[in-house]
Design an enzyme around this catalytic site. Structure first.
Site, mmCIF file in Angstrom:
data_model
loop_
_atom_site.group_PDB
_atom_site.id
_atom_site.type_symbol
_atom_site.label_atom_id
_atom_site.label_comp_id
_atom_site.label_asym_id
_atom_site.label_seq_id
_atom_site.Cartn_x
_atom_site.Cartn_y
_atom_site.Cartn_z
ATOM 1 N N HIS A 123 0.846 -1.210 0.000
ATOM 2 C CA HIS A 123 0.000 0.000 0.000
ATOM 3 C C HIS A 123 0.873 1.249 0.000
ATOM 4 C CE1 HIS A 123 -4.092 1.761 1.290
ATOM 5 N NE2 HIS A 123 -3.340 2.735 0.819
ATOM 6 N N HIS A 174 -5.509 -1.332 5.810
ATOM 7 C CA HIS A 174 -5.314 -0.520 7.024
ATOM 8 C C HIS A 174 -6.454 -0.594 8.039
ATOM 9 C CE1 HIS A 174 -7.536 2.352 4.640
ATOM 10 N NE2 HIS A 174 -6.502 2.824 3.983
ATOM 11 N N HIS A 196 -10.494 0.243 1.180
ATOM 12 C CA HIS A 196 -10.373 1.250 2.240
ATOM 13 C C HIS A 196 -11.798 1.436 2.743
ATOM 14 C CE1 HIS A 196 -9.336 5.585 3.564
ATOM 15 N NE2 HIS A 196 -10.653 5.526 3.641
ATOM 16 N N HIS A 230 3.211 14.098 1.361
ATOM 17 C CA HIS A 230 2.555 15.408 1.224
ATOM 18 C C HIS A 230 3.587 16.520 1.369
ATOM 19 C CE1 HIS A 230 -1.595 14.229 0.896
ATOM 20 N NE2 HIS A 230 -1.464 13.399 1.913
ATOM 21 N N ASP A 273 1.120 2.336 3.834
ATOM 22 C CA ASP A 273 0.260 3.446 3.414
ATOM 23 C C ASP A 273 1.080 4.745 3.289
ATOM 24 O OD1 ASP A 273 -1.876 4.928 2.585
ATOM 25 O OD2 ASP A 273 -3.009 4.795 4.449
ATOM 26 N N GLY A 288 -2.380 11.796 6.007
ATOM 27 C CA GLY A 288 -1.353 10.857 5.572
ATOM 28 C C GLY A 288 -0.002 11.073 6.191
ATOM 29 N N LEU A 327 2.490 6.620 -4.834
ATOM 30 C CA LEU A 327 3.669 7.142 -5.531
ATOM 31 C C LEU A 327 3.391 8.507 -6.164
ATOM 32 C CD1 LEU A 327 5.148 3.940 -7.204
ATOM 33 C CD2 LEU A 327 5.964 5.127 -5.162
#
Lengths: 308, 430
Positions: B66, B237, B184, B314, B310, B329, B69
């Site tokens: 997970h 998750h 999710h 950012h 995950d 995130g 990219l």
């Protein structure tokens, strides 16, 4: 002398410090009653008040407090909605700090933002309300008002009525009142309470506490902070949570009504009571709260800044 | 002339997948494959790169199922190349790339683009395609064409399919292609404007809550649909104790279901949000201490099949802002092994032989992809780790384009010293 640089939450003050604030407020109350309402205590200090959310009374209250202490105060207001990226608020902050201010009074629409801003500045910060998180100066002026009226705090029964979940005032008051020995009951329906209220004393209708409470503290219904309209109607609100004349008449003889303002007339408090509040000798302390606000904020500015 | 593709790893230990334990042994790699494993292998000569692995353990290259990219569309946050480099630094030699790019990976061309760009890196990149066109939750994608193009699975990740009937049709159709549906789970009405786990701390902090029910009602729905259709679903998750319990029950009643958990949900609980640090703003939210314990229990009893990072890069401008405005995130590739090792092995006494399959065989099985094993004849994808060494997670040490790590400032145990992928040393001192 306060132990923390900034006042971001009521939890930043211990009981001794709270008493110190209340005592200082007493002497600043006297100054506000004089002909010449000004002392030179903070002459030469610059206070910047940054309001990223609309406010009238809190902003003016801080402004008057600073001016009565002879500090220079500048006001910055911006609609948070026009600041899309937080980068912009941080830039604003840097700009204002570059002008060498001594203290920041900050209000922001989003919880935690005043703490975020405090973490990047060296000067003290007073939180004038952040999102649904904290409004420490409101809780302090409320406890001052209560102490002035009752001459005691320990054991008084207070009911916080209405929109708990969206209210920073409720969180701050609950925590401060409990710390000062008051018995706090939250009066709210399930959708205006947190998911888990097991740690609170809760009632769902004002009628359950009206005859027994010393302080009926009406919370402002935060329509602007409701993420989703969950409460069915004003009529339903009136049925269980509003203060009308009938309920007022059931209150204990020496009990009082408070509200942090601005009042949604006809929702938390009926019009007729607001009219009654204008007359002398009533037990509706809304105006007293506003008056106390100036003295308490003078005390805080003095304690945070005057001794540095 | 030195042969690039001959490597001798000496004086170390390695994870033997068949015996499921750490044993001493040298590893000789040639032509991209493990050519020999044994005691005191000595291939002298200039053509062999020798790694002195004293104090190190060779483990199969990790598989992170997970990862975001961000390419195409958000190349300022991460690219396929930069994400692959970050992965290799973290000991990850294969990863699944989630499809919420711009445009989203819902077309044959985009899947092929990711495969092509991925093959230029030293990390195996497995593209995951969207479940629905444009991740809009309205129409299913061309699951057949996308599977043939090389999609390893399907997911709308952060944009859950709220339409139960559509999900039902997707599940039925997915059986034709045998690719897992990576879900999710979040009921968007329940999560609403929520910023963190709904509980004691959200109340105190005045931050809008996301109740565990937001995940759980969707997990329950999709388990029912999967039991009805027989579809192969993977819940990604997991965050709440109720979620773990739902999967546990579904497994015991024979559903074709698997699940993973992230290192940050294992590492933290919602008390950490008191800092208002936006690197802890993640979805699903970091939940309560009891939920954290339930996730640990789920790993121990085998309910949870894999750990996935995950990795969600950012920009600073998206994180250095108010809690409300900040993006959801945390990055995770470079701290992947260390966070897992610290939390599970050092702090919770899990054996490393129990951890390694969660990071390798577990995800490989879920995705139906090549396993990384240290065995003769296998492709040489290996991480050499020092499980005695500690390090402090520092911003300047990240090679990912983004620095938004929930682990910043923490001391972690377990350092990846070398990564070998396809028989080449792709990270570490040559």
């Amino acid at each position: 002398m306060l132990s923390k640089k900034s006042i971001l939450s009521v939890d930043d003050l211990d009981t001794g410090e709270i008493m110190q604030v209340l005592e200082s407020a007493d002497s600043f109350m006297d100054i506000s009653r004089r002909e010449i309402k000004k002392v030179p205590t903070l002459r030469g200090k610059t206070v910047a008040s940054l309001f990223f959310e609309p406010s009238t009374r809190t902003r003016i209250s801080f402004e008057i407090a600073a001016k009565r202490l002879s500090a220079d105060i500048v006001n910055f207001s911006a609609q948070a909605s026009s600041l899309l990226k937080g980068e912009t608020i941080m830039d604003t902050l840097r700009t204002i700090l570059s002008m060498q201010v001594d203290l920041l009074v900050i209000r922001h629409r989003d919880s935690g933002t005043v703490k975020l801003m405090d973490s990047v500045v060296n000067v003290p910060v007073i939180n004038a309300g952040d999102g649904k998180h904290q409004h420490p100066t409101q809780a302090l002026l409320d406890i001052y008002t209560i102490k002035n009226h009752f001459n005691r705090l320990e054991g008084l029964k207070v009911a916080l009525v209405g929109d708990y979940i969206n209210s920073r005032v409720a969180r701050s008051c609950q925590s401060l009142f409990e710390k000062m020995g008051l018995e706090v009951t939250i009066v709210a329906p399930a959708m205006l309470l947190p998911e888990d209220w097991s740690g609170f004393k809760v009632e769902h209708s004002i009628d359950r506490i009206i005859e027994d409470t010393d302080i009926l503290y009406m919370l402002r219904m935060q329509f602007e902070r409701q993420d989703r309209k969950l409460y069915p109607s004003v009529r339903e609100y009136n049925r269980y949570l509003s203060l009308d004349m009938k309920r007022l008449s059931r209150m204990k003889k020496d009990s009082v009504v408070m509200h942090p303002g601005p009042v949604n007339r006809g929702i938390e408090i009926y019009d007729e009571i607001m009219e009654l509040a204008k007359e002398k000798g009533n037990n509706i302390l809304i105006d007293e709260q506003v008056t106390a606000g100036v003295a308490v904020r003078m005390a805080l500015l003095y304690l945070v800044l005057g001794q540095s | 002339m030195k042969m690039e593709n001959a490597i001798l790893i000496k004086n170390g230990f390695f994870f033997n997948s068949r015996q499921n334990k750490i044993v001493p042994g040298d590893i000789y790699i040639e032509n991209g494959k493990v050519a020999e494993i044994g005691k005191d292998i000595s291939y002298a000569g200039e053509d062999v790169s020798v790694i002195d692995a004293s104090g190190l353990t060779a483990i199969p290259g990790l598989i992170d199922m997970h990862v975001h990219l961000r390419e195409p569309g958000f190349e300022d946050e991460e690219t396929i190349a930069s994400g692959a480099r970050a992965a290799l630094k973290g000991g990850v030699t294969a990863l699944a790339a989630m499809p919420n790019t711009n445009p989203p990976a819902d077309s044959e061309q985009l899947i092929k683009y990711i495969l092509t760009a991925g093959s230029a890196t030293d990390c195996r990149i497995y593209p995951i395609a969207c479940l629905t066109k444009g991740q809009e939750g309205k129409e299913m994608t061309e699951m057949g064409i996308l599977s043939e193009a090389g999609a390893a699975g399907f997911s709308d990740d952060g944009m859950p399919v709220m339409d139960g009937k559509l999900m039902y049709e997707i599940m039925k159709y997915s059986l034709q292609f045998g690719k897992p549906l990576i879900l999710h789970e979040e009921d968007l009405y329940f999560s609403g404007p929520g910023l963190m786990h709904e509980g004691e701390f959200s109340t105190r902090l005045g931050l809008e809550g996301i109740p565990s029910l937001a995940d759980e009602v969707m997990i329950a729905r999709d388990i029912m649909l999967a039991e009805k259709t027989g579809a192969r679903i993977h819940i990604t998750h997991l965050s709440s104790s109720g979620g773990v319990e739902l999967v546990r029950q579904a497994k015991s009643s024979g559903a074709n279901i698997s699940c993973d958990v992230t290192p940050h949900h294992l590492f933290f609980n919602d008390s950490i949000l008191e800092t208002f640090n936006t690197n802890f703003k993640v979805k699903p939210p970091i939940r309560s201490r009891a939920d954290q314990a339930a996730l640990m229990e789920g790993l121990k009893d085998g309910t949870i099949d894999a750990i996935a990072s995950d990795h969600a890069p950012h920009l600073d401008t998206e994180k250095n802002t108010t809690f409300k405005l900040a993006s959801f995130g945390t990055t995770g590739l470079e701290t992947f092994f260390a966070a897992c090792y610290t939390r599970l092995v050092s702090e919770n006494g899990m054996g490393i032989e129990k951890l390694i399959p969660l990071l390798t065989e577990g995800p490989a099985k879920i995705l139906g992809i090549e396993k990384n094993r240290i065995e003769k004849g296998h492709r040489a994808c290996i991480a050499l780790v020092d499980t005695d060494a500690e390090f402090v997670v520092k911003r300047e040490d990240f090679i990912s384009k983004s620095k938004n790590s929930a682990f910043l400032g923490l001391k972690l145990r377990g350092v990846v010293r070398y990564t070998i992928s396809g028989g080449k040393i792709v990270y570490g001192k040559k």
